[in-house]
Design a protein around this motif. Structure first.
Motif, short mmCIF file in Angstrom:
data_model
loop_
_atom_site.label_atom_id
_atom_site.label_comp_id
_atom_site.label_asym_id
_atom_site.label_seq_id
_atom_site.Cartn_x
_atom_site.Cartn_y
_atom_site.Cartn_z
N PHE A 107 19.52 22.18 3.55
CA PHE A 107 20.57 21.99 2.55
C PHE A 107 21.35 23.29 2.40
O PHE A 107 20.76 24.35 2.14
N HIS A 108 22.67 23.21 2.55
CA HIS A 108 23.55 24.38 2.51
C HIS A 108 24.03 24.57 1.07
O HIS A 108 25.23 24.51 0.77
N THR A 109 23.10 24.83 0.18
CA THR A 109 23.35 24.84 -1.27
C THR A 109 24.23 26.02 -1.67
O THR A 109 23.90 27.18 -1.41
N ALA A 110 25.36 25.72 -2.32
CA ALA A 110 26.34 26.74 -2.71
C ALA A 110 26.26 26.97 -4.22
O ALA A 110 26.68 26.12 -5.01
N ILE A 111 25.71 28.10 -4.62
CA ILE A 111 25.43 28.39 -6.03
C ILE A 111 26.41 29.45 -6.54
O ILE A 111 26.59 30.51 -5.92
N ASN A 112 27.02 29.16 -7.68
CA ASN A 112 27.91 30.13 -8.31
C ASN A 112 27.11 31.29 -8.88
O ASN A 112 26.09 31.10 -9.54
N ALA A 113 27.60 32.49 -8.63
CA ALA A 113 26.99 33.69 -9.21
C ALA A 113 28.11 34.64 -9.60
O ALA A 113 28.63 35.35 -8.74
N PRO A 114 28.55 34.58 -10.86
CA PRO A 114 27.86 33.96 -12.00
C PRO A 114 28.14 32.46 -12.14
O PRO A 114 29.16 31.98 -11.66
N PHE A 115 27.22 31.80 -12.83
CA PHE A 115 27.41 30.38 -13.16
C PHE A 115 27.85 30.20 -14.60
O PHE A 115 28.21 29.09 -14.99
N ALA A 116 27.82 31.26 -15.40
CA ALA A 116 28.16 31.19 -16.82
C ALA A 116 29.58 31.71 -17.06
O ALA A 116 29.97 32.74 -16.50
N THR A 117 30.32 30.99 -17.89
CA THR A 117 31.64 31.45 -18.30
C THR A 117 31.49 32.77 -19.05
O THR A 117 30.68 32.91 -19.96
N GLY A 118 32.26 33.78 -18.65
CA GLY A 118 32.21 35.06 -19.33
C GLY A 118 31.32 36.09 -18.67
O GLY A 118 31.42 37.28 -18.98
N SER A 119 30.45 35.66 -17.78
CA SER A 119 29.61 36.63 -17.06
C SER A 119 30.34 37.12 -15.81
O SER A 119 31.32 36.53 -15.36
N THR A 120 29.84 38.21 -15.25
CA THR A 120 30.44 38.82 -14.07
C THR A 120 29.39 38.88 -12.95
O THR A 120 28.18 38.74 -13.21
N GLN A 170 11.64 27.87 6.37
CA GLN A 170 12.67 28.88 6.64
C GLN A 170 13.64 28.94 5.46
O GLN A 170 13.85 27.97 4.75
N TRP A 171 14.24 30.11 5.29
CA TRP A 171 15.37 30.31 4.38
C TRP A 171 16.53 30.90 5.18
O TRP A 171 16.36 31.90 5.87
N MET A 172 17.69 30.31 5.08
CA MET A 172 18.93 30.94 5.50
C MET A 172 19.63 31.40 4.23
O MET A 172 19.57 30.71 3.20
N ILE A 173 20.28 32.55 4.28
CA ILE A 173 21.07 33.00 3.13
C ILE A 173 22.40 33.54 3.64
O ILE A 173 22.45 34.33 4.58
N TRP A 174 23.47 33.06 3.04
CA TRP A 174 24.83 33.40 3.44
C TRP A 174 25.65 33.67 2.19
O TRP A 174 25.55 32.93 1.20
N ASN A 175 26.44 34.75 2.20
CA ASN A 175 27.21 35.09 1.00
C ASN A 175 28.68 35.37 1.28
O ASN A 175 29.32 36.13 0.54
N ASN A 176 29.22 34.74 2.33
CA ASN A 176 30.66 34.79 2.58
C ASN A 176 31.15 36.23 2.64
O ASN A 176 32.09 36.61 1.96
N GLU A 177 30.48 37.03 3.50
CA GLU A 177 30.85 38.44 3.68
C GLU A 177 30.77 39.23 2.38
O GLU A 177 31.57 40.14 2.13
N ALA A 178 29.78 38.89 1.55
CA ALA A 178 29.54 39.60 0.28
C ALA A 178 30.72 39.48 -0.68
O ALA A 178 30.97 40.36 -1.51
N THR A 179 31.44 38.36 -0.58
CA THR A 179 32.57 38.12 -1.49
C THR A 179 32.05 37.55 -2.80
O THR A 179 31.45 36.48 -2.82
N PRO A 180 32.23 38.23 -3.92
CA PRO A 180 31.70 37.72 -5.20
C PRO A 180 32.27 36.34 -5.53
O PRO A 180 33.45 36.06 -5.29
#
Length: 334
Positions: A180-193, A277-287
């Motif tokens: 599963f290519h799960t795409a998680i918002n970080a931050p997921f909360a309004t107002g957080s950075t 296994q775990w794959m982890i991808w962060n779009n070239e470290a783009t917040p």
């Protein structure tokens, strides 16, 4: 029954969707775009947990639905020249990562699935979906087996539960390769950075990859930052990541935890221990978002000369069923 407990059809932007509601939670699944769980939200705290496409991004999302929501990959990740031989049979997939000469991510995250049921009962709101492969289905030319994939998502007081099942209904054994290519918002909360966010993950060893992002069969030593991924945590954007790790368990669980220090809340992604296994991808470290991906098998697994158990290469015998569950929920910091 919990207030606001519902399961109903309503579009997600311009795409047909099944919506689930339970207490503060809501979720949406897109049957015709790979049964992608495209939204999971806490409407009381205004948390948007998964990366969702905006209304004007829907055409681009449908064309390439791999980095929003929770797409299912079968088979997952990359395969050398789009081919491998398994159990005496050669499988040939289209090379859709042309620059590297690989097949990437399989076929099910773009396919139309069937809605089998959706409802609310006294303990949950749920939706069940399936896709059956036989000689009449276009996917059969690449995976010539009779089998069914089933996905069930439910909301309850315990958050979001995912149940996935693969049933081999044919007369020959088949390879079971899934992620599963799960795409998680970080931050997921309004107002957080992004600076408010730290994560940990139950990784074990890092696989060495060649220039085509295929495993060599060897391992790399973990850096200090990767050691922190296992222990104290660090930013999801500490460096560009397109990394592949074997998984470990910690206290009996295979888990990614993302903590928002400002909110005092931890998002828990408790993947089943069958995911080796775990794959982890962060779009070239783009917040903005990152993808912690529970994966059953190693990248290019049938072409890697290592024991099947080590690389998560599962054989599904005729009539056999493989299944696993994962859960995403929020935990208050104590």
């Amino acid at each position: 029954m919990t207030k606001q407990a519902q399961a109903f059809r309503q579009p997600f932007h311009d795409e047909e969707a099944i919506w689930l509601q339970w207490g503060p939670y809501e979720a949406a699944v897109l049957p015709h775009v790979g049964a992608n769980l495209i939204a999971f939200r806490d409407t009381v705290r205004q948390y948007t947990i998964l990366r969702e496409p905006a209304a004007d991004e829907m055409d681009a999302f449908r064309a390439s639905p791999g980095v929003h929501g929770i797409p299912i990959l079968f088979p997952p990740n990359r395969y050398d020249n789009g081919t491998f031989t398994w159990n005496g049979r050669t499988y040939t997939f289209p090379v859709n990562e042309v620059a590297r000469g690989n097949h990437l991510h399989g076929f099910f995250h773009t396919a139309a699935w069937q809605v089998d049921d959706y409802c609310t009962n006294h303990t949950e709101s749920y939706v069940s979906l399936s896709i059956a492969i036989d000689e009449s289905h276009p996917i059969y030319r690449y995976l010539p087996h009779q089998f069914t994939l089933r996905l069930r998502y439910s909301l309850s007081d315990q958050g979001l539960l995912q149940h996935v099942m693969v049933h081999n209904s044919g007369e020959e054994a088949m390879p079971c390769m899934l992620a599963f290519h799960t795409a998680i918002n970080a931050p997921f909360a309004t107002g957080s950075t992004p600076e408010d966010c730290r994560f940990t993950m139950t990784i074990d060893k890092r696989w060495e990859m060649n220039e085509r992002m295929l495993p060599t069969g060897g391992y790399l030593p973990l850096s200090d930052e990767e050691q922190a991924m296992r222990t104290t945590g660090l930013s999801p954007y500490w460096a560009p990541m397109d990394n592949h790790y074997s998984s470990a368990t910690k206290n009996g669980r295979n888990v990614m935890e993302l903590t928002d220090a400002r909110e005092g809340v931890t998002l828990v992604y408790d993947a089943g221990t069958a995911y080796k296994q775990w794959m982890i991808w962060n779009n070239e470290a783009t917040p903005g978002f990152f993808c912690p991906e529970p994966q059953l098998n190693l990248v290019n697994a049938p072409n890697v000369k290592l024991p099947a158990e080590e690389i998560g290469l599962v054989t599904l015998e005729p009539g056999a069923i493989w299944e696993e569950t994962s859960r995403i929920y929020l935990r208050e910091r104590r």
